[in-house]
Design an enzyme around this catalytic site. Structure first.
Site, short mmCIF file in Angstrom:
data_model
loop_
_atom_site.label_atom_id
_atom_site.label_comp_id
_atom_site.label_asym_id
_atom_site.label_seq_id
_atom_site.Cartn_x
_atom_site.Cartn_y
_atom_site.Cartn_z
N ALA A 155 0.83 -1.21 0.00
CA ALA A 155 0.00 0.00 0.00
C ALA A 155 0.86 1.26 0.00
CB ALA A 155 -0.97 -0.03 1.18
N CYS A 156 0.54 2.22 0.84
CA CYS A 156 1.24 3.51 0.82
C CYS A 156 2.69 3.41 1.25
CB CYS A 156 0.51 4.52 1.72
SG CYS A 156 -1.11 4.99 1.08
N SER A 157 3.10 2.29 1.82
CA SER A 157 4.48 2.11 2.23
C SER A 157 5.32 1.39 1.18
CB SER A 157 4.55 1.33 3.55
OG SER A 157 3.86 2.01 4.58
#
Length: 373
Positions: A155-157
């Protein structure tokens, strides 16, 4: 052990933009159409009337003022409210491949390298346009890189997790140089009919070249001092879209097949976890927050970033210390912290320290401590 260095970065920015005013106008037109169509059911109490959005609400809630997107007409059509991205034949480059190649070429040029110097490509982003073949292998082929490639999704990481994988490959000798690329088409998984989130995302693609220190010029780029990853399971940010959807028709088209989140819970739970992760990471490297010149944080929410920076530094951070790009780009998922790094590094001097940190669904957190060479 060989040391890993970030020697170049690249950024692809879609030319189309949507301002908050434009987005609100389209959303409010949709609200009017919905409430008119369901007027009788609303009057009977069977359907809840939708509420309009506003530019003031968006900026107060997020700090976002604008976003770049791959298509604006489809998003701003109140009867469609999603980007129009035409299907391509299997013989054409995919959309994400095109974005990735553009950003990668910039990173290579900045580093003074060519495809012949690179051994691996990692495409790390929150949403991949297909299951297989890997987009990374397509990008590898398009760039003419001999070696290996793979996709990854945290995801966002994703970008910072990809950076750690790149560092591992460089330091253990598996690759001379690795491209970490994050082609984020976030507008395609955003529910533009949801007042609480219709403004959150934009589209962009970043690229980072990680290579052996011995292959770089003296003073070039940033030495990677260390990486730290952290995950804790949570359903507060979720997207249930996947190949199993077709096995139960009752779920097709439901809101959970797009981005959904419990925003207040995320803010409350993730902010302290991120600050603690950064602080612990610095301590493990015998560094303190006072040693930092820059915090390149995930660009999801201005209030969240300000709180995290304050918790890390023990005081309010200036815009120079914790630069903001989400006012122009909105949340570009894993690309956000790298966009901030790409755009806000030229003023740093030799020896200056910084942290690239992304965080999001999972929960997941990736921290990368760098030092300007």
């Amino acid at each position: 052990m060989m040391k890993a260095v970030i020697s170049g970065t690249g950024l692809y920015t879609p030319p189309a933009t949507i301002t908050n005013d434009e987005l609100v106008e389209a959303f409010n037109q949709f609200v009017e159409l919905f409430n008119e169509e369901h007027a009788e059911a609303i009057a009977r109490g069977e359907v809840t009337a939708l509420q309009p959005s506003s530019t003031e609400f968006i900026e107060k809630a997020s700090g976002i003022k604008c976003r770049h997107v791959v298509d604006r007409e489809g998003i701003l059509d109140p009867r469609r409210m999603k980007p129009y991205i035409p299907e391509r034949s299997n013989d054409e480059p995919s959309v994400q491949c095109e974005m990735a190649v553009s950003a990668a070429k910039q990173a290579l040029e900045q580093a003074g390298k060519t495809a012949a110097d690179v051994d691996a490509v990692i495409v790390a982003c929150s949403n991949l346009q297909r299951a297989y073949p890997a987009v990374a292998i397509e990008v590898q082929s398009a760039l003419g890189i001999d070696g290996f490639a793979y996709d990854m999704n945290v995801a966002c990481s994703s970008a910072t997790f990809g950076l750690q994988a790149a560092v591992n490959s460089v330091e253990n000798g598996a690759a001379r140089a690795v491209l970490v690329i994050s082609p984020e088409i976030c507008s395609a998984h955003l529910n533009f009919r949801d007042r609480d989130s219709h403004f959150i995302f934009g589209d962009a693609c970043t690229a980072i070249l990680v290579e052996r220190e011995e292959q770089t010029r003296p003073g070039q780029g940033f030495e990677i001092l260390g990486t730290r990853l952290k995950t804790e399971f949570s359903n507060n940010i979720r997207n249930n879209f996947g190949f199993l959807n077709r096995t139960d028709e009752s779920g097709v088209g439901k809101p959970d097949k797009l981005f959904i989140q419990q925003g207040r819970k995320v803010f409350k739970e993730v902010s302290p976890l991120v600050a603690q992760t950064i602080q612990a990471h610095l301590e493990s490297l015998s560094l303190s927050p006072n040693d930092l010149s820059r915090l390149w944080l995930h660009q999801a929410n201005l209030n969240m970033n300000q709180l995290i920076a304050k918790k890390v530094l023990g005081r309010e951070a200036s815009l120079q210390e914790a630069p903001v790009i989400l006012d122009e780009y909105a949340n570009t998922s894993s690309a956000g912290s790298v966009i901030a790094f790409h755009k806000h590094q030229d003023d740093l001097q030799t020896g200056d320290l910084g942290v690239i940190c992304s965080f999001g669904a999972g929960y997941s957190i990736g921290s990368v401590v760098v030092r300007h060479r």
